[in-house]
Design an enzyme around this catalytic site. Structure first.
Site, PDB file in Angstrom:
ATOM      1  N   ILE A  47       0.829  -1.196   0.000  1.00  0.00           N
ATOM      2  CA  ILE A  47       0.000   0.000   0.000  1.00  0.00           C
ATOM      3  C   ILE A  47       0.872   1.258   0.000  1.00  0.00           C
ATOM      4  O   ILE A  47       0.576   2.247  -0.649  1.00  0.00           O
ATOM      5  CB  ILE A  47      -0.943  -0.015   1.220  1.00  0.00           C
ATOM      6  CG1 ILE A  47      -1.919  -1.195   1.100  1.00  0.00           C
ATOM      7  CG2 ILE A  47      -1.712   1.293   1.330  1.00  0.00           C
ATOM      8  CD1 ILE A  47      -2.776  -1.403   2.333  1.00  0.00           C
ATOM      9  N   VAL A  49       1.686   3.503   2.359  1.00  0.00           N
ATOM     10  CA  VAL A  49       1.190   4.710   3.000  1.00  0.00           C
ATOM     11  C   VAL A  49       2.159   5.160   4.088  1.00  0.00           C
ATOM     12  O   VAL A  49       2.986   4.392   4.560  1.00  0.00           O
ATOM     13  CB  VAL A  49      -0.207   4.472   3.627  1.00  0.00           C
ATOM     14  CG1 VAL A  49      -1.211   4.102   2.550  1.00  0.00           C
ATOM     15  CG2 VAL A  49      -0.149   3.382   4.699  1.00  0.00           C
ATOM     16  N   ALA A  52       1.674   5.713  11.179  1.00  0.00           N
ATOM     17  CA  ALA A  52       2.025   6.176  12.513  1.00  0.00           C
ATOM     18  C   ALA A  52       2.172   4.973  13.436  1.00  0.00           C
ATOM     19  O   ALA A  52       1.581   3.919  13.209  1.00  0.00           O
ATOM     20  CB  ALA A  52       0.943   7.122  13.035  1.00  0.00           C
ATOM     21  N   LYS A  80       6.870  11.191  16.656  1.00  0.00           N
ATOM     22  CA  LYS A  80       5.460  11.295  17.021  1.00  0.00           C
ATOM     23  C   LYS A  80       5.352  11.310  18.539  1.00  0.00           C
ATOM     24  O   LYS A  80       5.844  10.399  19.214  1.00  0.00           O
ATOM     25  CB  LYS A  80       4.662  10.111  16.450  1.00  0.00           C
ATOM     26  CG  LYS A  80       3.200  10.122  16.866  1.00  0.00           C
ATOM     27  CD  LYS A  80       2.462   8.877  16.398  1.00  0.00           C
ATOM     28  CE  LYS A  80       1.064   8.832  16.986  1.00  0.00           C
ATOM     29  NZ  LYS A  80       0.360   7.560  16.656  1.00  0.00           N
ATOM     30  N   PRO A  98      -1.483  12.434  24.337  1.00  0.00           N
ATOM     31  CA  PRO A  98      -0.020  12.354  24.312  1.00  0.00           C
ATOM     32  C   PRO A  98       0.473  10.991  24.777  1.00  0.00           C
ATOM     33  O   PRO A  98      -0.245  10.222  25.422  1.00  0.00           O
ATOM     34  CB  PRO A  98       0.395  13.438  25.302  1.00  0.00           C
ATOM     35  CG  PRO A  98      -0.723  13.445  26.305  1.00  0.00           C
ATOM     36  CD  PRO A  98      -1.980  13.102  25.551  1.00  0.00           C
ATOM     37  N   VAL A 187       1.462 -19.182  -4.096  1.00  0.00           N
ATOM     38  CA  VAL A 187       1.065 -20.433  -3.457  1.00  0.00           C
ATOM     39  C   VAL A 187      -0.041 -21.067  -4.306  1.00  0.00           C
ATOM     40  O   VAL A 187      -1.144 -20.538  -4.406  1.00  0.00           O
ATOM     41  CB  VAL A 187       0.585 -20.207  -2.013  1.00  0.00           C
ATOM     42  CG1 VAL A 187       0.099 -21.531  -1.406  1.00  0.00           C
ATOM     43  CG2 VAL A 187       1.708 -19.615  -1.171  1.00  0.00           C
ATOM     44  N   ILE A 349       1.204  -1.721  13.536  1.00  0.00           N
ATOM     45  CA  ILE A 349       2.539  -2.295  13.672  1.00  0.00           C
ATOM     46  C   ILE A 349       2.720  -2.901  15.058  1.00  0.00           C
ATOM     47  O   ILE A 349       3.374  -3.938  15.214  1.00  0.00           O
ATOM     48  CB  ILE A 349       3.613  -1.242  13.355  1.00  0.00           C
ATOM     49  CG1 ILE A 349       3.634  -0.967  11.837  1.00  0.00           C
ATOM     50  CG2 ILE A 349       4.987  -1.673  13.830  1.00  0.00           C
ATOM     51  CD1 ILE A 349       4.639   0.074  11.395  1.00  0.00           C
TER      52      ILE A 349
END
Length: 501
Positions: A47, A49, A52, A80, A98, A187, A349
């Protein structure tokens, strides 16, 4: 001395999930005699992108012994410090989530003392006014001097914006240099042994890959975990309505901000993720409340992509939910094959990383592996449910009047979240069943940011005199201001990192 026979781990699928798995697991398994092979289709692109992350990625980088500056240059990364939510509660309203904590007194989170100060002292400061990360975000400051340490770096309470495609490529180079075998192939068939485990996969060209353990990184398709082993998908569409996204990049901003922006739109929300080379933009929305064309136009209008559009809209379908069991027989699903919750709090992630960490913690030992699989599945199920509940929390607090927002706050609230909210209403404590990612402090930032406050402070704080608390609160803000004054702008820090290869 008998030599331990080589065992084979086969990863099907590349991208962030596949190459995180290959690079991370190889560090642990190569010394145990395992050979890791990653096979991916040459026809499936990423993708690509801007993505974050949350602070757990710092732990991953340090476990891999990566130089942070090198990683940032390779992945077009910026820092970040949290997420700014605009127009979520209502038009013109903004609050900040935060990283880190604001502080603690006598072992209790500062939130409870701030609450007491609000009630008894008529203080007007927001809870986030005591957060160092929030102050740095407001002032567009970096979390450290270039080449130097800082309290934020030592506690690991920061994260990154990164180019997901570049991150996968970086990990690929690390993994293959350290012995991971990389193959291209489709596969075509999966062969199972008489006991039902996966024995081998046919990847075309007369090639068959035998394996002792398989990692399914084939995305929502779940080629091994679902199509072969039949593990069901548990749909969470009744809790979270957004099931589509449209993505477009924008040339880099002059001043990349050290936080992610999430702006509420009529049928969902828009992200803006600043990389060092460009700004990632996307609109996560409900297909029941907007068409793909309407969503693309809303993104173009809101992000001002008409001014400098560098690509056509890319439309994505999202499957919200999780696997019944992410580890079935000798196959572990990682990434989208394991589950997906909309990316509002940047957990994608992290969910990959935790799957890999838990797999290492519960790695098959050949003796009662069923217990290890069960432990892994319980932890991953709880983790996905924790993320789900936290995302639902953002929606049920809104006061917007558009049809999507009325529907989104009227969803069935999971019992686990409702129990925590009921406890919070009393005295600010959440009594969380699971807290792998989002602690009470994280919940306090969201609830207080939307004006949802408990009836009273918790009893121990309620019995504490206010007079000695006020100077402590003042000292925390003064220390934060002093720290912020000593740090460079985020723009200058990123420039310095990229200027020193």
């Amino acid at each position: 001395m008998t030599q331990t026979p080589r065992r084979n781990l086969v990863i099907v699928g590349g991208g962030t999930a596949g190459w995180m798995a290959a690079s991370y697991l190889n560090r642990f398994l190569v010394r145990k005699g395992w050979q890791i092979t990653l096979v991916e289709s040459p026809d499936i692109g990423t993708i690509g992108v801007g993505e974050a992350t949350i602070p757990s990625l710092v732990r991953f980088l340090r476990a891999m012994d990566f130089d942070e500056d090198v990683f940032m240059r390779r992945c077009a990364a910026t820092y970040k410090l949290g997420i700014a939510f605009t127009d979520w509660f209502g038009h013109g309203h903004r609050y900040f989530h935060p990283f880190g904590i604001c502080g603690s007194i006598n072992g209790l989170d500062l939130f409870h003392f701030w609450m007491k100060h609000r009630i008894e002292g008529q203080a007007t400061e927001a809870y986030t006014d005591y957060s160092l990360q929030s102050l740095l975000a407001d002032e567009a400051k970096g979390p450290r001097q270039h080449g130097a340490d800082s309290p934020i770096m030592r506690t690991g309470t920061y994260a990154f914006h990164l180019d997901a495609g570049a991150f996968a490529q970086f990990l690929k180079e690390v993994a293959t240099a350290e012995g991971v075998r990389h193959l291209f192939g489709e596969v075509r068939a999966v062969r199972r042994d008489p006991w039902g485990d996966i024995a081998a996969i046919d990847i075309g060209g007369g090639r068959e890959l035998a394996g002792d353990l398989f990692i399914d990184c084939t995305g929502f398709r779940g080629l091994l975990i679902e199509e072969t082993l039949g593990d069901p998908w548990i749909d969470w569409g009744r809790y979270l309505l957004c099931d589509r996204a449209v993505v477009m990049p924008l040339p880099r901003e002059d001043d990349p901000l050290p936080y992610t922006r999430s702006t509420a739109l009529d049928a969902g929300w828009m992200w803006q993720i600043p990389l060092s080379t460009r700004t990632g933009n996307g609109y996560v929305y409900s297909s029941q409340h907007a068409s793909p064309d309407q969503a693309a136009q809303a993104l173009i209008d809101r992000a001002d992509l008409r001014r400098a559009r560098s690509a056509d809209p890319r439309h994505l379908k999202m499957r919200i939910g999780r696997r019944g069991n992410g580890w079935v027989r000798n196959c572990v699903a990682v990434g989208l094959a394991s589950g997906f919750v909309e990316p509002l709090e940047s957990t994608g992630i992290h969910l990959i990383q935790r799957a890999l960490e838990l797999l290492v913690d519960n790695f098959p030992a050949g003796d009662r592996d069923d217990l290890l699989r069960a432990a892994y599945n319980r932890r991953m199920q709880a983790l996905y449910e924790e993320v789900r509940d936290f995302i639902v929390l953002h929606y049920v607090l809104t006061d917007r009047v558009e049809p999507f927002w009325r529907d989104a706050r009227s969803v069935a609230i999971p019992d686990t979240l409702q129990d925590s909210l009921d406890a919070y209403e009393m005295d600010g404590r959440m009594h969380l069943t699971h807290s792998d990612i989002f602690s009470e402090t994280n919940h306090h930032f969201i609830l207080a940011g939307n004006g949802r406050l408990p009836r009273r402070p918790t009893a121990r704080v309620d019995f504490t005199p206010l007079q000695p608390i006020v100077p402590v609160l003042r000292q925390i803000r003064e220390q934060n201001r002093a720290m912020a004054a000593s740090l460079p702008s985020h723009r200058a820090l990123i420039a310095a990192i990229n200027a020193n290869p």
